[in-house]
Design a protein around this motif. Structure first.
Motif, mmCIF file in Angstrom:
data_model
loop_
_atom_site.group_PDB
_atom_site.id
_atom_site.type_symbol
_atom_site.label_atom_id
_atom_site.label_comp_id
_atom_site.label_asym_id
_atom_site.label_seq_id
_atom_site.Cartn_x
_atom_site.Cartn_y
_atom_site.Cartn_z
ATOM 1 N N GLU A 49 13.811 1.855 -7.737
ATOM 2 C CA GLU A 49 14.725 2.146 -6.292
ATOM 3 C C GLU A 49 14.258 2.705 -5.117
ATOM 4 O O GLU A 49 14.132 2.290 -4.473
ATOM 5 N N LEU A 50 12.652 3.045 -5.865
ATOM 6 C CA LEU A 50 11.284 3.407 -4.864
ATOM 7 C C LEU A 50 11.362 1.428 -4.096
ATOM 8 O O LEU A 50 11.014 1.969 -2.598
ATOM 9 N N ALA A 51 10.855 0.817 -4.762
ATOM 10 C CA ALA A 51 10.739 -0.224 -4.538
ATOM 11 C C ALA A 51 11.639 -0.904 -3.118
ATOM 12 O O ALA A 51 12.016 -1.618 -2.182
ATOM 13 N N ASP A 52 12.783 -0.811 -3.150
ATOM 14 C CA ASP A 52 14.125 -0.588 -2.612
ATOM 15 C C ASP A 52 14.205 -0.487 -1.348
ATOM 16 O O ASP A 52 14.222 -0.777 -0.368
ATOM 17 N N GLN A 53 13.687 1.000 -0.814
ATOM 18 C CA GLN A 53 13.289 1.789 0.126
ATOM 19 C C GLN A 53 12.508 1.171 0.780
ATOM 20 O O GLN A 53 11.980 0.696 2.264
ATOM 21 N N ARG A 100 0.528 -1.541 0.358
ATOM 22 C CA ARG A 100 -0.065 0.132 0.263
ATOM 23 C C ARG A 100 0.326 1.572 0.108
ATOM 24 O O ARG A 100 0.060 2.162 -0.911
ATOM 25 N N THR A 101 1.707 1.097 0.792
ATOM 26 C CA THR A 101 2.941 2.503 0.520
ATOM 27 C C THR A 101 3.327 2.414 0.045
ATOM 28 O O THR A 101 3.829 3.633 -1.435
ATOM 29 N N PHE A 102 3.590 1.475 -1.475
ATOM 30 C CA PHE A 102 4.585 1.700 -2.433
ATOM 31 C C PHE A 102 3.576 2.196 -3.168
ATOM 32 O O PHE A 102 3.916 3.008 -4.514
ATOM 33 N N ALA A 103 1.796 1.622 -3.415
ATOM 34 C CA ALA A 103 1.060 2.330 -4.787
ATOM 35 C C ALA A 103 1.127 3.809 -4.080
ATOM 36 O O ALA A 103 1.279 4.596 -5.560
ATOM 37 N N PHE A 104 0.802 4.698 -2.909
ATOM 38 C CA PHE A 104 1.230 5.585 -2.700
ATOM 39 C C PHE A 104 2.428 6.680 -3.181
ATOM 40 O O PHE A 104 2.092 7.953 -3.969
ATOM 41 N N ARG A 105 3.299 5.586 -3.206
ATOM 42 C CA ARG A 105 4.575 6.396 -3.670
ATOM 43 C C ARG A 105 4.799 6.025 -4.663
ATOM 44 O O ARG A 105 5.029 7.840 -5.379
ATOM 45 N N ALA A 106 3.950 5.110 -6.030
ATOM 46 C CA ALA A 106 4.052 5.759 -7.370
ATOM 47 C C ALA A 106 3.215 6.265 -7.743
ATOM 48 O O ALA A 106 3.500 6.846 -8.750
ATOM 49 N N ALA A 107 2.438 6.654 -6.928
ATOM 50 C CA ALA A 107 1.077 7.308 -8.131
ATOM 51 C C ALA A 107 1.612 8.682 -7.566
ATOM 52 O O ALA A 107 1.870 10.079 -8.398
#
Length: 149
Positions: free
Chosen positions: A143-147, A26-33
């Motif tokens: 890179e975002l996924a790595d974080q 969920r965190t990744f979803a909003f960061r991707a958005a």
């Protein structure tokens, strides 16, 4: 079982999402958005607020309707632009969707909407696909996924 479109364009990232804890997905979803909104310079205050706020303040129904209406308006403008440029509207490629500004902005708004999906992993897959369609660099999403993962 039908594959999600992100599995075709970013299979490694899709696999990471599938193995993620729901909260991290969920965190990744909003960061991707948020990334999609930044890359496309979305100006809609509602879309930006939802992308920034995540599930801390779930949007009201009228805010969701505004997002859906905005996406539909942008999609319609995108179709008109694509129709003027090409006769292949049935399966436009990611590259074609990234040409007119209405198309990329529509995909960024779609990433925000996707991030709100009830299933966290579906939200992450959907937001990732829409972010890629909006022009986000796959390496940046990795890179975002790595974080997060």
């Amino acid at each position: 079982m039908e594959l999600h479109p992100v599995e075709a364009v970013a299979p490694g990232l899709a696999a990471r999402i599938a193995g993620a804890e729901p909260g991290r997905a969920r965190t990744f979803a909003f960061r991707a958005a948020r990334l999609a909104c930044a890359v496309t310079n979305v100006q809609d205050a509602n879309a930006l607020e939802v992308a920034r706020g995540g599930l801390q303040r779930y949007p009201e129904i009228d805010e969701l309707v505004q997002l859906w209406d905005l996406e539909r308006e942008l999609d319609a403008a995108c179709e008109r632009e694509l129709e003027a440029a090409s006769s292949d509207l049935y399966a436009p490629s990611l590259e074609n969707l990234q040409q007119p500004s209405e198309c990329v902005e529509a995909r960024a708004v779609a990433a925000v909407i996707a991030a709100l999906s009830p299933d966290a992993r579906d939200a992450a897959r959907g937001a990732t696909y829409e972010a890629l369609a909006a022009g986000c660099d796959g390496r940046t999403l990795e890179e975002l996924a790595d974080q997060i993962f």
